[in-house]
Design an enzyme around this catalytic site. Structure first.
Site, PDB file in Angstrom:
ATOM      1  N   GLU A  28      10.087 -12.077   4.424  1.00 49.79           N
ATOM      2  CA  GLU A  28       9.668 -10.539   5.282  1.00 49.79           C
ATOM      3  C   GLU A  28       8.317  -9.474   5.540  1.00 49.79           C
ATOM      4  OE1 GLU A  28      10.259  -6.355   4.477  1.00 49.79           O
ATOM      5  OE2 GLU A  28      11.594  -7.199   2.328  1.00 49.79           O
ATOM      6  N   LYS A  90       7.072  -1.461  12.547  1.00 51.40           N
ATOM      7  CA  LYS A  90       8.172  -1.350  11.242  1.00 51.40           C
ATOM      8  C   LYS A  90       9.295  -2.091  12.120  1.00 51.40           C
ATOM      9  CE  LYS A  90      11.619   0.664   7.421  1.00 51.40           C
ATOM     10  NZ  LYS A  90      11.513   1.438   6.521  1.00 51.40           N
ATOM     11  N   VAL A 110      13.905  -6.667   6.017  1.00 52.48           N
ATOM     12  CA  VAL A 110      15.204  -7.121   5.558  1.00 52.48           C
ATOM     13  C   VAL A 110      16.352  -7.638   6.809  1.00 52.48           C
ATOM     14  CG1 VAL A 110      16.941  -7.433   3.545  1.00 52.48           C
ATOM     15  CG2 VAL A 110      14.688  -6.712   2.578  1.00 52.48           C
ATOM     16  N   ASP A 142      21.472   8.589   5.593  1.00 48.42           N
ATOM     17  CA  ASP A 142      20.357   8.048   6.159  1.00 48.42           C
ATOM     18  C   ASP A 142      20.591   6.562   5.179  1.00 48.42           C
ATOM     19  OD1 ASP A 142      17.999   5.808   5.796  1.00 48.42           O
ATOM     20  OD2 ASP A 142      17.331   7.919   4.670  1.00 48.42           O
ATOM     21  N   SER A 144      20.539   2.567   4.975  1.00 52.70           N
ATOM     22  CA  SER A 144      19.616   1.488   5.465  1.00 52.70           C
ATOM     23  C   SER A 144      19.927   0.487   5.998  1.00 52.70           C
ATOM     24  CB  SER A 144      18.855   0.546   4.544  1.00 52.70           C
ATOM     25  OG  SER A 144      17.993  -0.875   5.055  1.00 52.70           O
ATOM     26  N   ASP A 146      19.773  -2.806   6.495  1.00 51.76           N
ATOM     27  CA  ASP A 146      20.042  -3.709   5.649  1.00 51.76           C
ATOM     28  C   ASP A 146      21.254  -4.012   6.087  1.00 51.76           C
ATOM     29  OD1 ASP A 146      16.769  -3.885   5.635  1.00 51.76           O
ATOM     30  OD2 ASP A 146      17.210  -3.765   3.875  1.00 51.76           O
ATOM     31  N   LYS A 163      16.601  -1.050  -3.712  1.00 54.95           N
ATOM     32  CA  LYS A 163      14.609  -0.169  -3.833  1.00 54.95           C
ATOM     33  C   LYS A 163      15.963   0.797  -4.949  1.00 54.95           C
ATOM     34  CE  LYS A 163      12.829  -0.259  -0.152  1.00 54.95           C
ATOM     35  NZ  LYS A 163      13.299  -1.691   0.465  1.00 54.95           N
TER      36      LYS A 163
HETATM   37  N1  PSU Z   1      11.420  -4.144  -1.119  1.00 54.34           N
HETATM   38  C1  PSU Z   1      10.165  -4.225  -1.373  1.00 54.34           C
HETATM   39  N2  PSU Z   1       8.948  -3.875  -0.500  1.00 54.34           N
HETATM   40  C2  PSU Z   1       9.332  -2.779   0.712  1.00 54.34           C
HETATM   41  C3  PSU Z   1      10.861  -3.193   1.518  1.00 54.34           C
HETATM   42  C4  PSU Z   1      11.197  -3.782   0.731  1.00 54.34           C
HETATM   43  O1  PSU Z   1       9.961  -4.831  -3.072  1.00 54.34           O
HETATM   44  O2  PSU Z   1       9.075  -2.706   1.599  1.00 54.34           O
HETATM   45  C5  PSU Z   1      10.883  -2.912   2.556  1.00 54.34           C
HETATM   46  C6  PSU Z   1      12.272  -4.360   3.211  1.00 54.34           C
HETATM   47  O3  PSU Z   1      11.466  -4.701   4.455  1.00 54.34           O
HETATM   48  C7  PSU Z   1      13.123  -3.032   3.294  1.00 54.34           C
HETATM   49  C8  PSU Z   1      12.992  -1.827   4.051  1.00 54.34           C
HETATM   50  O4  PSU Z   1      14.810  -3.978   4.178  1.00 54.34           O
HETATM   51  O5  PSU Z   1      11.995  -1.673   2.359  1.00 54.34           O
HETATM   52  C9  PSU Z   1      14.283  -0.932   4.054  1.00 54.34           C
HETATM   53  O6  PSU Z   1      13.846   0.356   4.802  1.00 54.34           O
HETATM   54  P1  PSU Z   1      14.760   1.033   5.583  1.00 54.34           P
HETATM   55  O7  PSU Z   1      14.989   1.979   3.787  1.00 54.34           O
HETATM   56  O8  PSU Z   1      14.001   2.229   6.463  1.00 54.34           O
HETATM   57  O9  PSU Z   1      15.615   0.304   5.736  1.00 54.34           O
HETATM   58 MN    MN Z   2      16.696   5.061   7.046  1.00 55.92          MN
END
Ligand code: PSU
Ligand code: MN
Length: 307
Positions: A28, A90, A110, A142, A144, A146, A163
């Site tokens: 990614e 993003k 992702v 909230d 993701s 993903d 995470k």
């Molecule tokens: N894993 C990491 N660093 C990142 C991400 C994942 O080690 O920056 C990114 C991935 O692209 C994941 C995104 O899909 O963070 C999730 O963002 P959100 O919570 O806004 O969906």
């Molecule tokens: Mn979000």
């Protein structure tokens, strides 16, 4: 509708690898543009690709450059993505249509990376940590993008869990509901991204690369619609100190709340907070684990060819 090939290009090396049945691993780009600080991000992007090669596969980093989906990037394109002045958006799956319509550069999450990799015929993907359900999601909703993409995309994703800024327990519940397979690699504990153990368990465990490959192969055979997550923990020697992790996280969540950070900005804000507040210790952990994941994903892709 057929893919608009003027907006979707596969790097010649990746194209050849796919055509000749070699192992290919998708990577990614949000981690490059929005997850790691410049200029380290560009160097790390190159290192991750090298880790895939070290594992015997061809890397295909995915992004949008000037309104065109790229599967496999040139060094110059990695530079563009890593430059804070290049205005890289993003891009989650919901953002693909608009960014292709209006042009510009996009770093794929992702979610968007899985979708594009699957479209390109790539079955293996490595990342750091997945997105998931945020703390307080019962009020903010909230969660993701993903998660829902992984529910409908048959790809094998190697990562260090989700995470640790997230509500890990709620994320595991959602993954279960959504039909996403979660497998611990050499562990019964679900990894905690910066930490080896999130405090939650996994229902499935494999101990060899061949077993990990077999899970994806059998998922395909039975046509299960969702992703297989191969969850590989960072080693205990490399993990972030627990007290430091918990303190920085609590302060980061409070700071995000105070600053009114919402939506797609939450994750980049908290990752940056960690890197700054831990004097880059979290950055080193992140770099270590993503390289390890890239290598393992490549080995799984190679093992799948042999079975
Ligand atoms: N894993 C990491 N660093 C990142 C991400 C994942 O080690 O920056 C990114 C991935 O692209 C994941 C995104 O899909 O963070 C999730 O963002 P959100 O919570 O806004 O969906
Ligand atoms: Mn979000």
């Amino acid at each position: 509708m057929a893919i608009d090939t003027s907006r979707f290009t596969i790097h010649p090396e990746v194209k050849d690898a796919l055509a000749s049945g070699q192992a290919v691993v998708a990577l990614e780009s949000t981690i490059i543009s929005h997850g790691l600080p410049s200029p380290r991000n560009v160097a790390v992007a190159g290192d991750i690709e090298q880790s895939v090669r070290d594992g015997g596969a061809i890397p295909a980093t995915i992004a949008i450059i000037d309104g065109v989906v790229k599967v496999g990037l040139t060094p110059a394109e990695l530079e563009i993505l890593g430059d804070p002045n290049s205005n890289v958006i993003k891009v989650s799956t919901r953002d693909l249509g608009p960014v292709l319509a209006v042009g510009g550069h996009g770093a794929t999450t992702v979610s968007a990376t899985s979708h594009i990799a699957h479209l390109a015929g790539i079955k293996y993907f490595a990342t750091g940590g997945l997105g998931g359900v945020h703390r307080g999601a019962q009020d903010t909703y909230d969660e993701s993008g993903d998660l829902v993409t992984l529910a409908r995309t048959p790809i094998t994703v190697t990562c260090a869990g989700v995470k640790s800024i997230l509500d890990v327990g709620a994320t595991l519940e959602r993954l279960e509901t959504l039909g996403v397979t979660v497998v611990g690699f050499g562990t019964d504990a679900f990894p905690g991204f910066y930490r080896a153990d999130s405090g939650f368990g996994v229902t499935w465990r494999v101990d060899t690369v061949a077993q990990a490959a077999a899970v994806g192969i059998q998922r395909d055979a039975i046509q299960a619609p969702g992703a297989v997550i191969i969850a590989k923990p960072v080693t205990e020697a490399d993990q972030l100190d627990l007290a430091l992790h918990d303190r920085v996280l609590a302060e980061g969540l409070a700071a995000a709340d105070k600053a009114g950070i919402i939506g797609k900005d939450v994750t980049p804000f908290l990752l940056d907070w960690f890197h700054t507040q831990t004097n880059n210790q979290s950055l080193e952990v992140n770099v270590t684990l993503i390289n390890a994941n890239a290598r393992l994903a490549a080995e799984i892709a190679v093992a799948a060819l042999k079975s």
